[in-house]
Design an enzyme around this catalytic site. Structure first.
Site, PDB file in Angstrom:
ATOM      1  N   ASP A 102      -2.813   4.702  -2.506  1.00 35.50           N
ATOM      2  CA  ASP A 102      -3.803   5.338  -1.640  1.00 35.50           C
ATOM      3  C   ASP A 102      -4.243   6.690  -2.235  1.00 35.50           C
ATOM      4  O   ASP A 102      -3.382   7.460  -2.707  1.00 35.50           O
ATOM      5  CB  ASP A 102      -3.112   5.565  -0.283  1.00 35.50           C
ATOM      6  CG  ASP A 102      -4.058   6.010   0.802  1.00 35.50           C
ATOM      7  OD1 ASP A 102      -4.993   5.254   1.115  1.00 35.50           O
ATOM      8  OD2 ASP A 102      -3.860   7.109   1.354  1.00 35.50           O
ATOM      9  N   GLU A 141      -6.711   3.910  -5.541  1.00 35.23           N
ATOM     10  CA  GLU A 141      -7.906   4.263  -4.782  1.00 35.23           C
ATOM     11  C   GLU A 141      -8.311   5.670  -5.214  1.00 35.23           C
ATOM     12  O   GLU A 141      -7.522   6.609  -5.101  1.00 35.23           O
ATOM     13  CB  GLU A 141      -7.619   4.259  -3.285  1.00 35.23           C
ATOM     14  CG  GLU A 141      -8.887   4.513  -2.484  1.00 35.23           C
ATOM     15  CD  GLU A 141      -8.628   5.008  -1.065  1.00 35.23           C
ATOM     16  OE1 GLU A 141      -9.489   4.787  -0.210  1.00 35.23           O
ATOM     17  OE2 GLU A 141      -7.586   5.637  -0.823  1.00 35.23           O
ATOM     18  N   HIS A 170     -11.000  -1.586   4.913  1.00 38.01           N
ATOM     19  CA  HIS A 170     -10.709  -1.121   6.276  1.00 38.01           C
ATOM     20  C   HIS A 170     -11.346   0.234   6.576  1.00 38.01           C
ATOM     21  O   HIS A 170     -11.188   0.729   7.691  1.00 38.01           O
ATOM     22  CB  HIS A 170      -9.193  -1.050   6.457  1.00 38.01           C
ATOM     23  CG  HIS A 170      -8.571  -0.049   5.521  1.00 38.01           C
ATOM     24  ND1 HIS A 170      -8.515  -0.255   4.163  1.00 38.01           N
ATOM     25  CD2 HIS A 170      -8.042   1.162   5.746  1.00 38.01           C
ATOM     26  CE1 HIS A 170      -7.965   0.805   3.599  1.00 38.01           C
ATOM     27  NE2 HIS A 170      -7.669   1.683   4.526  1.00 38.01           N
ATOM     28  N   ASP A 171     -11.988   0.838   5.598  1.00 35.21           N
ATOM     29  CA  ASP A 171     -12.655   2.128   5.818  1.00 35.21           C
ATOM     30  C   ASP A 171     -14.176   2.010   5.800  1.00 35.21           C
ATOM     31  O   ASP A 171     -14.876   3.004   6.015  1.00 35.21           O
ATOM     32  CB  ASP A 171     -12.280   3.126   4.708  1.00 35.21           C
ATOM     33  CG  ASP A 171     -10.800   3.465   4.692  1.00 35.21           C
ATOM     34  OD1 ASP A 171     -10.190   3.497   5.773  1.00 35.21           O
ATOM     35  OD2 ASP A 171     -10.276   3.707   3.595  1.00 35.21           O
ATOM     36  N   ASP A 178       0.848  -1.189   0.000  1.00 33.10           N
ATOM     37  CA  ASP A 178       0.000   0.000   0.000  1.00 33.10           C
ATOM     38  C   ASP A 178       0.890   1.247   0.000  1.00 33.10           C
ATOM     39  O   ASP A 178       1.600   1.506   0.970  1.00 33.10           O
ATOM     40  CB  ASP A 178      -0.859  -0.035   1.282  1.00 33.10           C
ATOM     41  CG  ASP A 178      -2.166   0.698   1.135  1.00 33.10           C
ATOM     42  OD1 ASP A 178      -2.186   1.717   0.430  1.00 33.10           O
ATOM     43  OD2 ASP A 178      -3.157   0.261   1.764  1.00 33.10           O
TER      44      ASP A 178
HETATM   45  C1  GLC Z   1      -7.388   6.150   2.221  1.00 39.23           C
HETATM   46  C2  GLC Z   1      -7.203   5.010   3.194  1.00 39.23           C
HETATM   47  C3  GLC Z   1      -7.645   5.471   4.551  1.00 39.23           C
HETATM   48  C4  GLC Z   1      -6.781   6.636   4.960  1.00 39.23           C
HETATM   49  C5  GLC Z   1      -6.771   7.738   3.896  1.00 39.23           C
HETATM   50  C6  GLC Z   1      -5.664   8.690   4.108  1.00 39.23           C
HETATM   51  O1  GLC Z   1      -8.707   6.524   2.063  1.00 39.23           O
HETATM   52  O2  GLC Z   1      -7.898   3.885   2.741  1.00 39.23           O
HETATM   53  O3  GLC Z   1      -7.620   4.459   5.513  1.00 39.23           O
HETATM   54  O4  GLC Z   1      -7.233   7.179   6.156  1.00 39.23           O
HETATM   55  O5  GLC Z   1      -6.591   7.221   2.607  1.00 39.23           O
HETATM   56  O6  GLC Z   1      -4.429   8.078   3.844  1.00 39.23           O
END
Ligand code: GLC
Length: 546
Positions: free
Chosen positions: A196, A246, A320-321, A96
């Site tokens: 990310d 993402e 995880h979010d 990641d």
């Molecule tokens: C993404 C991650 C999340 C994190 C954010 C900032 O959305 O999945 O868990 O808090 O980025 O890095």
């Protein structure tokens, strides 16, 4: 050209997966211990959320050193061992890469604060009076997106927590540093990367107030994002790797561009529109029942649109979010098993690459924590304060958190029915919620009708049936409320998928009953010559051959 259309990714949140040394925090050796479980599930890749040195303000998404291992999770040797052991089982690691920002504890930021110009240019600092941030942009975790540094007389941008400072991608030296991170892990044998919030990396040349929103329209899918992704992929040889970006609040047009193979940016993208159908007025902190017709429409747009544009979707409900999907869109009491299986079937048979988040394959449910002291997530704790300050009664705020908190997905993985669910011999860093009997890996392994076995079958189907991996997709039956239905086609084969998202039986007009391949119940739906009747939360998939 790499082919990943038959592959499946399993996501691990190491902190909550398996604690090998009893300190209450999951670790890399814990992941190594459980590799056979992941092999038996059939996953090809393990996406590990960040295990790099970090103050853990945002559970590792605040990275202080991209090329190290946080001692909480183990050592570099543990990471290398995990890589080797995974490879022996035909599993690759997907790391990641949190490249939009670093932790303010990162050496680069610390040097920036010490006044080194070189490193100040690594971040986004702006002049301005101490009482007025440069713009009105809001952090995604609440509050202003700017923080004032009195010693420098300047503000820095943080789209997330105040300890997560945004990097300045317009500086070529920053881009070189990040390429070196990829090279470092590639040299260790890593062949897959998740990026990310990568569609936020390119900021506008001029920073202005956002009169209508929180600023996101200025930096989402920003001006040079495609150029930067192409450069990163080209200069680090990512063509050979599997990559996923993402994408926050993105558009279909941009995702087609990010993922069309000829553009050489990314293999696939995550988008989140389908997970906002229960946000009232688009606000995560206001509850509403899921809008199922909107869900259907979004799947249709993104599935058919990515097909037409030649792009590729990452398919998922959970990470995880996100809260646990069986609690969110299924029924985690009466139709627990049926609805968990229907939801799995619905996304796994679409066109794209499925991601399974740890515990989803067991039907793990939301945490239902009853007190704010049990929450650990920075976002949840911030919003508890923000919402109570706005005057929402504490009991209401707890209801919102119970539905929305990211901690719902971060409770310990349920390996067995022991006191800590087999996660740890110590006191876990976050509580194990009260559990459904039978919702654990040991029990589900023994039960052929379990959710776990169902996921294994779905993953196998993708490998065995080219129509699942490579078929076209077309959504059908738009007029049956509560139904999401589509057809996958390849050559003379058609796979029909029908999913009832409601707790009521649903009549679905059909000319015939296709031969049943997989069903979230033990038996196929009944057919009366004119229609199939789907039971509550039934998902069914059938094949026809011309
Ligand atoms: C993404 C991650 C999340 C994190 C954010 C900032 O959305 O999945 O868990 O808090 O980025 O890095």
């Amino acid at each position: 050209m790499k082919n990943f259309s038959h592959q499946v990714v399993y996501q691990i949140y190491p902190k909550s997966f398996r604690d090998s040394d009893g300190d209450g925090v999951g670790d890399l050796r814990g992941v190594t211990e459980k590799l056979d479980y992941i092999r038996d599930l059939g996953a090809d890749w393990i996406w590990l959320t960040p295990f790099f040195p970090s103050p853990q303000r945002d559970n590792g998404y605040d990275v202080a050193d991209y090329c190290g291992v946080d001692p909480r999770f183990g050592t570099m040797e543990d990471a290398e061992e995990l890589l080797r052991e995974a490879e022996k089982r035909g599993i690759g690691l997907m790391l990641d890469m949190v490249f939009n920002h670093t932790s303010t504890a990162h050496e680069w930021f610390r040097r920036a604060l010490r006044g080194e110009k070189k490193y100040r240019d690594y971040y986004i600092f702006r002049d301005g009076p101490a009482d007025r941030p440069p713009t009105n942009w809001q952090s995604k975790f609440g509050g202003s997106a700017w923080e004032y540094v009195p010693a420098l007389g300047q503000w820095y941008l943080h789209l997330f927590d105040v300890t997560q400072a945004d990097l300045n991608w317009d500086n070529p030296a920053v881009r070189e540093e990040l390429k070196n991170v990829i090279r470092f892990w590639k040299d260790k044998g890593v062949r897959a990367f998740r990026f990310d919030v990568v569609n936020l990396i390119s900021k506008p040349d001029i920073f202005r107030d956002d009169p209508a929103g929180d600023g996101r329209s200025f930096y989402t899918d920003g001006p040079r994002v495609h150029e930067y992704l192409q450069e990163l992929a080209r200069d680090t040889g990512l063509d050979e790797a599997v990559t996923v970006g993402e994408m926050s609040s993105t558009s279909l047009e941009h995702c087609v561009r990010y993922t069309r193979p000829e553009n050489r940016e990314l293999s696939m993208s995550f988008s989140f529109h389908h997970l906002k159908i229960d946000y009232k007025g688009g606000d995560k902190w206001q509850l509403q029942p899921p809008d199922l017709s909107r869900l259907r429409e979004l799947f249709c747009t993104w599935q058919e649109g990515m097909l037409a544009g030649g792009g590729w979707n990452a398919l998922f409900w959970c990470n995880h979010d996100q809260p646990r999907v069986v609690s969110r869109l299924g029924d985690d009491t009466r139709y627990w098993k049926e609805s968990a299986k229907m939801l799995a079937l619905c996304v796994h048979l679409m066109r794209g690459t499925p991601y399974v988040y740890q515990g989803e394959e067991l039907g793990m449910t939301n945490a239902y924590f009853d007190s704010i002291s049990r929450y650990r997530d920075v976002e949840s704790i911030n919003y508890y304060r923000i919402l109570t300050e706005k005057g929402l009664p504490a009991a209401e705020v707890m209801k919102v958190l119970a539905a929305r908190s990211r901690d719902n997905s971060r409770t310990p993985m349920q390996w067995d029915d022991g006191p800590c669910a087999g996660f740890s011999a110590g006191k876990p860093w976050i509580d194990v919620p009260s559990r459904r009997p039978g919702a654990n890996a040991a029990a589900e392994e023994k039960d052929p009708s379990s959710i776990l076995h169902f996921y294994r079958r779905l993953i196998r189907l993708r490998k065995e049936m080219p129509v699942v991996a490579r078929g076209d997709i077309r959504f059908i039956l738009p007029d049956v409320p509560g139904l999401i239905a589509y057809e996958r086609r390849l050559n003379d084969e058609t796979l029909t998928v029908l999913c009832n998202f409601t707790a009521e039986p649903l009549r679905v007009p059909r000319e015939g009953a296709p031969s049943c391949l997989l069903d979230s119940y033990e038996t196929p739906p009944s057919f009366d010559g004119e229609a199939l009747t789907l039971r509550p939360y039934e998902g069914t998939a059938g094949m026809t051959r011309e």
